[in-house]
Design an enzyme around this catalytic site. Structure first.
Site, PDB file in Angstrom:
ATOM      1  N   SER A 129     -10.219   1.746   2.472  1.00 25.37           N
ATOM      2  CA  SER A 129      -8.607   2.203   1.592  1.00 25.37           C
ATOM      3  C   SER A 129      -8.043   1.304   0.682  1.00 25.37           C
ATOM      4  O   SER A 129      -7.453   2.074   0.012  1.00 25.37           O
ATOM      5  CB  SER A 129      -7.948   3.647   2.396  1.00 25.37           C
ATOM      6  N   SER A 180     -10.208  -1.320   6.779  1.00 36.85           N
ATOM      7  CA  SER A 180      -9.670  -0.833   5.551  1.00 36.85           C
ATOM      8  C   SER A 180      -8.854  -1.916   5.081  1.00 36.85           C
ATOM      9  O   SER A 180      -8.691  -2.194   3.432  1.00 36.85           O
ATOM     10  CB  SER A 180      -8.443   0.058   5.157  1.00 36.85           C
ATOM     11  N   LYS A 190       1.267  -0.916  -0.138  1.00 35.79           N
ATOM     12  CA  LYS A 190      -0.273  -0.463  -0.276  1.00 35.79           C
ATOM     13  C   LYS A 190       0.808   1.448  -0.568  1.00 35.79           C
ATOM     14  O   LYS A 190       2.188   1.542   0.808  1.00 35.79           O
ATOM     15  CB  LYS A 190      -0.806  -0.105   1.443  1.00 35.79           C
TER      16      LYS A 190
HETATM   17  N1  GLN Z   1     -13.143   3.684   5.978  1.00 36.52           N
HETATM   18  C1  GLN Z   1     -13.499   4.020   6.855  1.00 36.52           C
HETATM   19  C2  GLN Z   1     -12.408   5.275   7.242  1.00 36.52           C
HETATM   20  O1  GLN Z   1     -12.676   6.155   6.380  1.00 36.52           O
HETATM   21  C3  GLN Z   1     -11.667   3.263   7.337  1.00 36.52           C
HETATM   22  C4  GLN Z   1     -10.688   3.274   6.382  1.00 36.52           C
HETATM   23  C5  GLN Z   1      -9.387   2.393   7.529  1.00 36.52           C
HETATM   24  O2  GLN Z   1      -9.550   1.415   7.901  1.00 36.52           O
HETATM   25  N2  GLN Z   1      -7.812   3.072   6.823  1.00 36.52           N
HETATM   26  O3  GLN Z   1     -11.899   5.505   8.180  1.00 36.52           O
END
Ligand code: GLN
Length: 485
Positions: free
Chosen positions: A151, A175, A76
């Site tokens: 994400s 995510s 990532k």
């Molecule tokens: N969708 C969640 C957020 O926007 C989780 C994101 C994540 O786990 N990095 O915070």
């Protein structure tokens, strides 16, 4: 070679049947052919990858063995990769080349893994679809009109489209598990502290954790075994030995107590196909000898509110470091204040939302009403999980109430986007571990994920439960984009 799993490839590498250079060339060709459409990688480091592969081939030829030796993987865009643009999906880190490797990247390199490049993410990990990446929007390999989840959407899509044998993501509120569910792959979010966060670009430090993706449970377990571990540079990393996760995969779950929380099945907006598939998966676990126990996580109704208060508060503090002085680009203004202000204009809309929300809930007048209460409520949720794990070994639930949505569908309504995370955030707030494993498809052919959660540092039990289910079903043999597609 395209359709091999990570562990199948590893066996062939060790047997001398294939070379790491050939595997790497195969993946780079796949990326050249398909990533124009899927957009899973933001940066492809072909030259470095081929050099790492040649070195891995030398180590293999010398008889060395290793869980990832010679295996091409992706990481990532939030994990510092020395000398390679690591941009966190944000224009405020455009062209930032870290002078060091994140702990997990170091682990991969020492293990002899080949790093193909940096995978797409929502800006700083804030989002559920990759639509908040400042660079590109990744597509779901099962249907390119749908999001891959976020994400870590690039990491999930790369594995689902056979453009990497495994990938790393980060999971602050889901995510890793959410995109794994949307893309029909396995995504593991280990216990907080199991993997050092050193060099992982921070979003919300009390929730962030690096996780792994694979086409199978064993693949994700192999990745985890390499990146897990104690590291003195992360004061929250846990000093306990890393078990052999692959050896824990016996497939025997007789007598395993599986908790089914009633709160995870009553949510409005739950897709019928998701509910049906997850219930069938739980019945399968029972047929394999598990004991199904109905449980309750009473405070889970508050989880999303707690999460978005704490995550934004921590984000507003973490993102304060991007001022144009220390990292990335600088927009020069008439004085220091003006330069900082202009540089911060490089943050995208969602990062700005989060900074404003976080600053608000931490401000003198509102701290007690919002942030302070969220911390107290978090403790109640942690206690719910502690109580549940007195009675069960793992908890089973959907990963997400719906399957992958269409592009644009949730962009204009932040609440709709946030609701995507309703079943994943509790795990981050408590100190448990979890994963998503494919458990079916909806009527439109989009994958559905079964979420399993385990107690603190019980990754072996967790992975074995998922493995038993996986081996008893056919989902992992389905391929979104097989060789020749
Ligand atoms: N969708 C969640 C957020 O926007 C989780 C994101 C994540 O786990 N990095 O915070």
């Amino acid at each position: 070679m395209v359709d091999l799993t990570l562990t199948e490839l590893r066996d062939k590498l060790q047997a001398g049947d294939v070379s790491s250079v050939a595997a790497t060339e195969t993946m780079l060709a796949r990326i050249a052919d398909h990533d124009g459409e899927i957009q899973s990688y933001v940066t492809v480091t072909a030259e470095e990858a081929l050099a790492q592969a040649a070195e891995a081939d030398r180590r293999l030829a010398a008889g060395e063995k290793g869980a990832l030796l010679g295996v091409p993987v992706g990481i990532k865009d939030l994990l510092c990769n020395k000398g390679v643009p690591t941009q966190a999906g944000s224009k405020i880190l455009e062209g930032f080349r870290p002078p060091y490797d994140a702990f997990v990247v170091q682990q991969l390199k020492e293990a002899g893994a080949v790093i193909l490049g940096m995978t797409n993410t929502d800006e700083f990990g804030m989002g559920s679809s990759t639509e908040f990446s400042a660079y590109q929007t990744s597509k779901n390999p099962w249907n390119v009109e749908h999001v891959p989840g976020g994400s870590s959407g690039g990491s999930a899509a790369a594995v689902a489209a056979n453009m990497a044998y495994g990938t790393l993501g980060t999971d602050t509120g889901g995510s890793v598990r959410l995109p794994a569910s949307y893309c029909g792959v396995v995504g593991v979010r280990p216990t907080y502290g199991r993997v050092s966060r050193w060099g992982a670009i921070a979003y919300a430090s009390s929730l962030d954790q690096v996780g792994t993706f694979g086409r199978t449970v064993q693949d994700a377990a192999a990745m985890l075994g390499v990146v897990a571990g104690y590291d003195e540079r992360d004061s929250t990393s846990i000093k306990t030995p890393v078990p052999d996760y692959e050896a824990a995969l016996t497939g025997d779950i007789k007598g395993l107590r599986v908790g089914v929380p009633k709160e995870y099945f009553v949510q409005d907006g739950m897709d019928e196909d998701v509910a049906t598939s997850v219930r069938a998966a739980i019945a399968k676990l029972e047929a394999l000898g598990a004991e199904i126990v109905e449980i309750s996580i009473p405070h889970s109704q508050y989880a999303l509110s707690i999460y978005y208060l704490i995550a934004t508060a921590e984000a507003s503090s973490n993102l304060g470091r991007y001022d144009g002085v220390r990292y990335g680009p600088r927009v020069t203004g008439k004085d220091v204040i003006d330069s900082t202000r202009r540089t911060r204009g490089l943050f995208g809309p969602e990062a700005k939302n989060r900074i404003m929300l976080g600053t608000f809930v931490l401000s003198a007048g509102y701290y007690d009403a919002y942030y302070g209460r969220a911390l107290k409520a978090r403790t109640l949720l942690i206690n719910d999980f502690k109580e549940a794990f007195k009675h069960v070994d793992v908890i089973a639930a959907p990963t997400c109430p719906s399957t992958a949505f269409r592009f644009g569908e949730r962009m204009n309504d932040p609440i709709q986007m946030y609701l995507t995370d309703i079943y994943t955030v509790s795990l981050n707030l408590s100190a448990s571990c979890g994963l998503s494993v494919p458990c079916g498809f909806d009527r439109d052919g989009l994958p559905i994920g079964l979420q399993l959660m385990g107690n603190t540092l019980q990754e072996e039990t967790l992975l074995n439960a998922a493995y038993a289910y996986e081996q008893a079903t056919e989902w992992h043999h389905k391929n979104a984009m097989p060789a020749g597609s």
